[in-house]
Design a protein around this motif. Structure first.
Motif, PDB file in Angstrom:
ATOM      1  N   SER A  43       0.812  -1.221   0.000  1.00  0.00           N
ATOM      2  CA  SER A  43       0.000   0.000   0.000  1.00  0.00           C
ATOM      3  C   SER A  43       0.848   1.276   0.000  1.00  0.00           C
ATOM      4  N   SER A  46      -0.607   4.359  -1.965  1.00  0.00           N
ATOM      5  CA  SER A  46      -1.672   5.121  -1.313  1.00  0.00           C
ATOM      6  C   SER A  46      -1.148   5.902  -0.123  1.00  0.00           C
ATOM      7  N   GLU A  49       0.325   9.048  -1.567  1.00  0.00           N
ATOM      8  CA  GLU A  49      -0.739   9.977  -1.961  1.00  0.00           C
ATOM      9  C   GLU A  49      -1.348  10.662  -0.742  1.00  0.00           C
ATOM     10  N   SER A  50      -1.510   9.908   0.316  1.00  0.00           N
ATOM     11  CA  SER A  50      -2.075  10.474   1.544  1.00  0.00           C
ATOM     12  C   SER A  50      -1.191  11.598   2.080  1.00  0.00           C
TER      13      SER A  50
END
Length: 334
Positions: A43, A46, A49-50
């Motif tokens: 992950s 993601s 991106e967070s």
């Protein structure tokens, strides 16, 4: 923008937050952070991106998986800062790292290097220190007197431009040595500080630890470093380079399984360059004294390699005045 911090990351979902927080907590404020997700299968994408959505100073770049070397270059291409500093996803910067390194920017220096902390306890200092020429810095890399990693260094972004066109091999290990040495061809002045401890190296994650530097990769590294040694080095640099090559080949069999023998033609090339380098009897005896049963097979391989280089007995493969016995023993058993 003064400084771009670049974190190449591959399957680093668990460690990335600490690295990012160490950038956010810097006492120096004029920075951007570029997270380069190198085709992660967990992950990590993601998570990157967070972070980018939570802080306008952070950007996420996503690439196919091509390794750390190319991920770092992708980060450089995306950077806006005048200066670059690399941070691995499982390491952290000291809170004043950027401020302390930036203080040594006098407009002429292209690389500013600090000390690192190993495993949160040991400070790895550089010697020599001060203003160094590219040749002096290269000599320090080859004899391990300066930290060879690409991290813990502010690097002027413009000197990366010629690197983009180089057709460098893909290496799983030692890719930072390849990048750092390649940059020296385009560098004017380097400042090495022993008063700045700016980087905390916390060890490899399982993905990195599982990778090995095979013999083919050693040869690729040697071939890539050779033109830089020839261009900016002198006779002493050539001697240190041969010592670096031979030491790598001698110690490498102690870390592998199997009966792989170094390519004879490549080894002969190294031997032919070793006119003024001696194999030291004390060093050979140290290697022969390894008693661990688990290393018996590796030791047999080591001496098969040694037979190939016996012709050098009248000159020195390893000069024990430059490489201390304690340092060599530590390398053998690490």
């Amino acid at each position: 923008m003064k400084i771009s911090v670049i974190i190449p990351t591959y399957n680093s979902e668990d460690s990335l937050a600490d690295a990012v927080d160490s950038v956010r907590n810097q006492t120096f404020s004029d920075w951007e952070l570029i997270l380069v997700n190198d085709g992660s299968t967990d992950s990590t994408a993601s998570v990157c991106e967070s972070f980018s959505h939570s802080d306008y100073r952070i950007r996420a770049e996503h690439t196919s998986h091509h390794g750390t070397y190319k991920a770092r270059l992708e980060g450089v291409k995306a950077a806006n800062g005048e200066w670059i500093i690399f941070l691995d996803a499982d390491d952290i910067l000291q809170p004043d790292a950027l401020e302390a390194l930036w203080a040594f920017n006098n407009g002429k220096r292209d690389i500013i290097a600090g000390n690192i902390i190993l495993d949160n306890t040991i400070v790895r200092t550089n010697n020599p220190s001060g203003d160094l020429s590219p040749r002096s810095f290269l000599n320090g890399i080859l004899d391990s007197s300066v930290y060879v990693g690409i991290c813990a260094k502010l690097i002027r972004r413009c000197i990366f431009t010629p690197i983009f066109a180089l057709n460098h091999p893909s290496l799983e290990v030692n890719e930072d040595v390849l990048m750092l040495v390649s940059l020296l061809t385009y560098t004017r002045h380097i400042y090495v500080s022993n008063s700045i401890t700016c980087y905390v190296y916390r060890g490899f994650d399982d993905n990195v630890r599982s990778r090995k530097m095979n013999l083919d990769n050693w040869y690729k590294l040697f071939d890539a470093l050779e033109p830089v040694v020839a261009e900016i080095g002198n006779r002493e640099t050539q001697r240190l380079f041969v010592q670096y090559e031979i030491l790598s080949l001698f110690l490498f069999p102690l870390r592998i399984n199997g009966d792989n023998i170094p390519n004879d033609s490549h080894l002969k090339k190294i031997i032919n360059a070793a006119d003024n380098i001696i194999i030291d009897d004390q060093c050979r005896k140290m290697l022969s004294d390894i008693k661990s049963p688990a290393r018996q097979r590796a030791r047999r391989l080591l001496f098969r390699v040694t037979e190939i280089v016996k012709r050098l007995m009248k000159s020195t493969l390893i000069n024990m005045s430059l490489l201390s016995k304690e340092w060599l023993i530590k390398r053998i058993y690490s």
